[in-house]
Design an enzyme around this catalytic site. Sequence first.
Site, PDB file in Angstrom:
ATOM      1  N   ASN B  83      45.191  41.794  41.860  1.00  0.00           N
ATOM      2  CA  ASN B  83      44.544  41.449  42.731  1.00  0.00           C
ATOM      3  C   ASN B  83      44.544  42.829  44.293  1.00  0.00           C
ATOM      4  OD1 ASN B  83      45.486  38.908  41.290  1.00  0.00           O
ATOM      5  ND2 ASN B  83      43.836  39.242  41.857  1.00  0.00           N
ATOM      6  N   ILE B  91      41.853  44.079  49.102  1.00  0.00           N
ATOM      7  CA  ILE B  91      43.022  42.127  48.563  1.00  0.00           C
ATOM      8  C   ILE B  91      41.623  41.407  47.743  1.00  0.00           C
ATOM      9  CG2 ILE B  91      44.597  41.232  48.517  1.00  0.00           C
ATOM     10  CD1 ILE B  91      45.503  42.105  50.898  1.00  0.00           C
ATOM     11  N   CYS B  92      41.784  41.068  46.674  1.00  0.00           N
ATOM     12  CA  CYS B  92      41.203  40.594  46.286  1.00  0.00           C
ATOM     13  C   CYS B  92      41.812  38.881  46.334  1.00  0.00           C
ATOM     14  CB  CYS B  92      40.203  40.391  45.068  1.00  0.00           C
ATOM     15  SG  CYS B  92      38.907  39.028  44.740  1.00  0.00           S
ATOM     16  N   LEU B  93      41.226  38.626  47.097  1.00  0.00           N
ATOM     17  CA  LEU B  93      41.982  36.880  47.993  1.00  0.00           C
ATOM     18  C   LEU B  93      41.332  35.830  48.560  1.00  0.00           C
ATOM     19  CD1 LEU B  93      44.924  35.159  47.673  1.00  0.00           C
ATOM     20  CD2 LEU B  93      44.873  35.682  49.868  1.00  0.00           C
TER      21      LEU B  93
END
Lengths: 161, 199
Positions: B83, B91-93
């Site tokens: 991620n 960041i993929c959050l």
Amino acid sequence: MASYFDEHDMSNGEGSAQPRPDQSLLLRILEMARLLQEEMDVEIVSDLGFMSVSGKAPPASKKVVEELETKLISPASACLGKQCAICLVSFVEEDETKVLPCNHQFHSVCIVTWLKQVNSCPICRYELPTDDPNYEEMRKHKARAKQREYEQETLHNSMFG
Amino acid sequence: MTNIAEARIRREFKEVVKSDEVAACNIKVELVNDTFNELRGEIAGPPDTPYAGGQFHLEIKIPETYPFNPPIVKFLTKIWHPNISSVTGAICLDILKDQWAAAMTLRTVLLSLQALLAAAEPDDPQDAVVAQQYKENHSIFEKTARHWTAVYAGGPKSYPDLDSKILSLKTMGFEEHQARAALSSKGWDLERATEYLIN
């Protein structure tokens, strides 16, 4: 020599427009399967629509926000030392606040700014109604799906539980 | 920067500084300048993960509309995680995007990032190559992530076999990080990594 069809006391089927009974039953089953499939597709498409149209939830309904009751902080509640979770400043006497249906309290300015962006409580994500018909439709749809799931489970439990 | 954003960061800053997590050296926040719109974060790699023993630095930018919009966060320390981009640190959050809520703070963001290191979401990847390795060749993924933690974040585990492969690419004239990235994305197959670098 008699033909194959004559020997077996059958017509060769050419020109007989009428489908045989078993065939029409098969057609009906296929039709039902197609309908079921369509219904499932609609559900999948709408779920995807919900994801892509709005990853972010829409603002809360203007009317609902206007109708939230304003509450002034009393000397007694100021003493509790609670703070607004948006600006992180402690409530002091005479502060103008609003309380959401989930009972979370914020400064009026803070929560109104937030609800103009997203329809949920910043602390617990309790959702207020919105003015977005698509989003509301999706929400109803989800609630119905949940209700169906619950009913199915209840039925299952009453039979096997 | 509007007053509410700066005032809130000042308060949060104090909250992080005196929190239990700081005491335990789990998270840290530092100011970059005195306008409070840019900060440096630091999180410790969670125990029992390939990131254990590493310290990861983060760039945190505070938008003028904070806390109504999330802080913009990326990893400065290079990291191998489904991620997080192994190239840019992006960041993929969800909570840093559409699931942000105004009651979240720097402290909860840093703790969420720590949780992300402990529990990746390979089906919602930022780095597709890493995510594919995570799903299809998990032991190579763990080894690679541990290796990156050692090299870039001060982690404890070294792998001489991986180092020697990087060395052979370096002697061919490739830059060290470039060599490491190519080998990592090609499952440490020297031939395929070389081919990839040449093309």
